[in-house]
Motif scaffolding. Structure first.
Motif, PDB file in Angstrom:
ATOM      1  N   GLU A  85      33.044  46.597  38.603  1.00 10.47           N
ATOM      2  CA  GLU A  85      33.776  47.317  39.649  1.00 10.47           C
ATOM      3  C   GLU A  85      34.820  46.472  40.363  1.00 10.47           C
ATOM      4  OE1 GLU A  85      31.499  48.108  43.380  1.00 10.47           O
ATOM      5  OE2 GLU A  85      29.808  47.283  42.243  1.00 10.47           O
ATOM      6  N   TYR A  86      34.978  45.237  39.934  1.00 11.17           N
ATOM      7  CA  TYR A  86      35.933  44.335  40.576  1.00 11.17           C
ATOM      8  C   TYR A  86      37.040  43.932  39.601  1.00 11.17           C
ATOM      9  CZ  TYR A  86      32.003  43.751  43.818  1.00 11.17           C
ATOM     10  OH  TYR A  86      30.983  43.967  44.699  1.00 11.17           O
TER      11      TYR A  86
ATOM     12  N   PHE B 158      39.360  40.518  39.522  1.00  9.16           N
ATOM     13  CA  PHE B 158      39.482  39.209  40.155  1.00  9.16           C
ATOM     14  C   PHE B 158      40.904  38.689  39.964  1.00  9.16           C
ATOM     15  CE2 PHE B 158      35.077  39.796  38.782  1.00  9.16           C
ATOM     16  CZ  PHE B 158      34.416  39.658  39.999  1.00  9.16           C
TER      17      PHE B 158
ATOM     18  N   SER C  15      39.081  39.361  35.034  1.00  9.46           N
ATOM     19  CA  SER C  15      39.976  38.521  35.819  1.00  9.46           C
ATOM     20  C   SER C  15      41.386  38.602  35.264  1.00  9.46           C
ATOM     21  CB  SER C  15      39.485  37.071  35.796  1.00  9.46           C
ATOM     22  OG  SER C  15      40.263  36.278  36.674  1.00  9.46           O
TER      23      SER C  15
ATOM     24  N   HIS D 248      38.525  50.194  41.540  1.00  8.76           N
ATOM     25  CA  HIS D 248      38.117  48.792  41.498  1.00  8.76           C
ATOM     26  C   HIS D 248      38.424  48.089  42.821  1.00  8.76           C
ATOM     27  CE1 HIS D 248      37.598  49.498  37.269  1.00  8.76           C
ATOM     28  NE2 HIS D 248      37.327  48.232  37.009  1.00  8.76           N
ATOM     29  N   ASN D 249      37.552  47.173  43.200  1.00 11.11           N
ATOM     30  CA  ASN D 249      37.782  46.328  44.368  1.00 11.11           C
ATOM     31  C   ASN D 249      38.471  45.041  43.934  1.00 11.11           C
ATOM     32  OD1 ASN D 249      36.327  48.039  46.273  1.00 11.11           O
ATOM     33  ND2 ASN D 249      34.485  47.414  45.165  1.00 11.11           N
ATOM     34  N   LEU D 250      39.450  44.611  44.696  1.00 14.07           N
ATOM     35  CA  LEU D 250      40.191  43.397  44.374  1.00 14.07           C
ATOM     36  C   LEU D 250      39.591  42.201  45.099  1.00 14.07           C
ATOM     37  CD1 LEU D 250      43.886  44.707  44.592  1.00 14.07           C
ATOM     38  CD2 LEU D 250      42.338  44.691  42.617  1.00 14.07           C
ATOM     39  N   VAL D 251      39.354  41.138  44.337  1.00 10.91           N
ATOM     40  CA  VAL D 251      38.816  39.898  44.902  1.00 10.91           C
ATOM     41  C   VAL D 251      39.730  38.742  44.500  1.00 10.91           C
ATOM     42  CG1 VAL D 251      36.906  38.256  44.902  1.00 10.91           C
ATOM     43  CG2 VAL D 251      36.429  40.716  44.860  1.00 10.91           C
TER      44      VAL D 251
ATOM     45  N   SER E 293      39.344  40.477  50.352  1.00  5.26           N
ATOM     46  CA  SER E 293      38.122  39.810  49.915  1.00  5.26           C
ATOM     47  C   SER E 293      38.488  38.569  49.115  1.00  5.26           C
ATOM     48  CB  SER E 293      37.273  40.744  49.046  1.00  5.26           C
ATOM     49  OG  SER E 293      36.871  41.881  49.778  1.00  5.26           O
TER      50      SER E 293
ATOM     51  N   THR F 218      30.275  36.809  36.927  1.00  2.73           N
ATOM     52  CA  THR F 218      30.843  37.570  38.049  1.00  2.73           C
ATOM     53  C   THR F 218      29.889  37.592  39.246  1.00  2.73           C
ATOM     54  OG1 THR F 218      29.966  39.632  37.112  1.00  2.73           O
ATOM     55  CG2 THR F 218      32.215  39.031  36.517  1.00  2.73           C
TER      56      THR F 218
ATOM     57  N   ILE G  91      30.869  36.981  43.210  1.00  2.00           N
ATOM     58  CA  ILE G  91      30.601  37.970  44.252  1.00  2.00           C
ATOM     59  C   ILE G  91      29.680  37.394  45.340  1.00  2.00           C
ATOM     60  CG2 ILE G  91      29.555  40.220  44.725  1.00  2.00           C
ATOM     61  CD1 ILE G  91      32.296  40.237  43.297  1.00  2.00           C
TER      62      ILE G  91
ATOM     63  N   THR H 239      31.801  35.603  47.822  1.00  2.00           N
ATOM     64  CA  THR H 239      33.009  36.317  48.243  1.00  2.00           C
ATOM     65  C   THR H 239      32.825  36.828  49.674  1.00  2.00           C
ATOM     66  OG1 THR H 239      33.695  36.974  46.006  1.00  2.00           O
ATOM     67  CG2 THR H 239      34.432  38.364  47.822  1.00  2.00           C
TER      68      THR H 239
END
Length: 340
Positions: free
Chosen positions: A220-221, A223, A237, A260-263, A288, A316, A320, A323
């Protein structure tokens, strides 16, 4: 014949230099994308495609391929992708050539001049005695780029390009599955080139997103990293060819992966003052950010860590776990102090 000749022709015109159609013979000729014609580059065309026989052959290096093998090796597409792509290539030969000429006019260089695919054993074998090729392969092996979990379809090297000569080239593929290269960044192999510029990007072109074609919905991310090398060791990534994304890069990622969440995963804040400063700016904006734990203070970045640990992947879950967002991140960051 397994696939449409027109797909083979399109790939032929995209990856062979100086392609030409011999109307009387019904064959296509161009400079060989495997051996690049050796010392006769720019002078001879010894690579031929005979559609009626589904056969491609080079009279210099003796490479022999059928259409599927040629398309797969040049584009990096899988067989299902090739078959799906073949179904839509029903244009006439004349239309394929016209479209190819149009593409080359507005996108004259997908890669630096005479680029060699360092992931292609045939091309590497032809240049196996070349010192620069040997040095590039050693660099890739030492940095674990050939085994990294998120490596791209290919890495390249040019021995002749005026700007990107003797530099490892990282291709940025379009995310539509077509295996087209829309942007690239090169990394110097030698110190004398690195003193001028360690990294160089394709000129006269908007920045794309490295490895956006490899992002999946299983994680769900997404990177975000600065350079392609570090992005190769973490699933989902991507690299921005810069510390922060452009509006266009953000727009593309949000359009393709809105859930998606951005990290942000930057270089180690304990050793890099710029990374520390950028991390604070991102946290102030509510982003994040991965903050390196103190026990990893001696490592510069993810590639440095993987080389030391002899690993091809940073999980990952580890990223996380470390993070942070907002005030929690600011408090965590306050523990990091740099000397003057």
């Amino acid at each position: 014949m397994l696939i449409s000749p027109n797909l083979v022709i399109r790939v032929f015109y995209q990856y062979c230099k100086r392609p030409a159609f011999k109307k009387n013979a019904g064959t296509y000729t161009g400079e060989c994308p495997y051996c690049h014609e050796g010392k006769s580059s720019g002078k001879k065309r010894r690579f031929f495609y005979i559609p009626d026989e589904d056969h491609l052959y080079c009279h210099n290096c003796n490479t022999s391929k059928n259409g599927v093998e040629f398309v797969k090796e040049q584009t990096g597409m899988s067989l299902p992708e090739i078959l799906a792509e073949s179904e839509v290539h029903t244009a006439t030969v004349e239309e394929v050539i016209t479209k190819s000429d149009f593409y080359k006019k507005y996108n004259p260089k997908a890669l630096p001049d005479d680029s060699i695919n360092l992931f292609d054993s045939n091309q590497v074998s032809f240049y196996k005695e070349n010192k620069v090729v040997k040095d590039a392969l050693e660099f890739i092996h030492k940095r674990r780029l050939d085994t990294a979990v998120n490596k791209p379809r290919s890495l390249w090297l040019s021995l002749t390009d005026y700007t990107h000569k003797n530099r490892v080239v990282f291709p940025f593929y379009t995310p539509d599955g077509s295996a087209k290269i829309e942007f690239y960044q090169s990394r110097a192999l030698y110190d004398e080139d690195a003193d001028i510029a360690k990294y160089l990007s394709k000129t006269n072109s908007d920045k794309a997103v490295f490895n956006l074609d490899k992002v999946t919905t299983d994680i769900e991310y997404i990177f975000l990293q600065e350079g392609p090398i570090d992005a190769m060791f973490l699933r989902n990534s991507v690299a921005l060819a810069g510390i922060q994304p452009t509006e266009d890069q953000l727009s593309r990622m949000n359009a393709l992966f809105p859930m998606h969440n951005l990290v942000y995963v930057l270089d180690n804040q304990w050793v890099d003052k710029t990374s520390l400063k950028v991390t604070k700016t991102l946290l102030d904006k509510g982003e994040s950010v991965f903050i390196w734990p103190k026990e990893l203070i001696k490592f510069k970045d993810l590639n440095d860590l993987c080389v030391h640990l002899k690993k091809d992947e940073i999980k990952t879950e580890f990223i996380i776990k470390h993070t942070y967002t907002g005030m929690k991140g600011i408090i965590q960051l306050s523990q990091i102090k740099h000397g003057n």
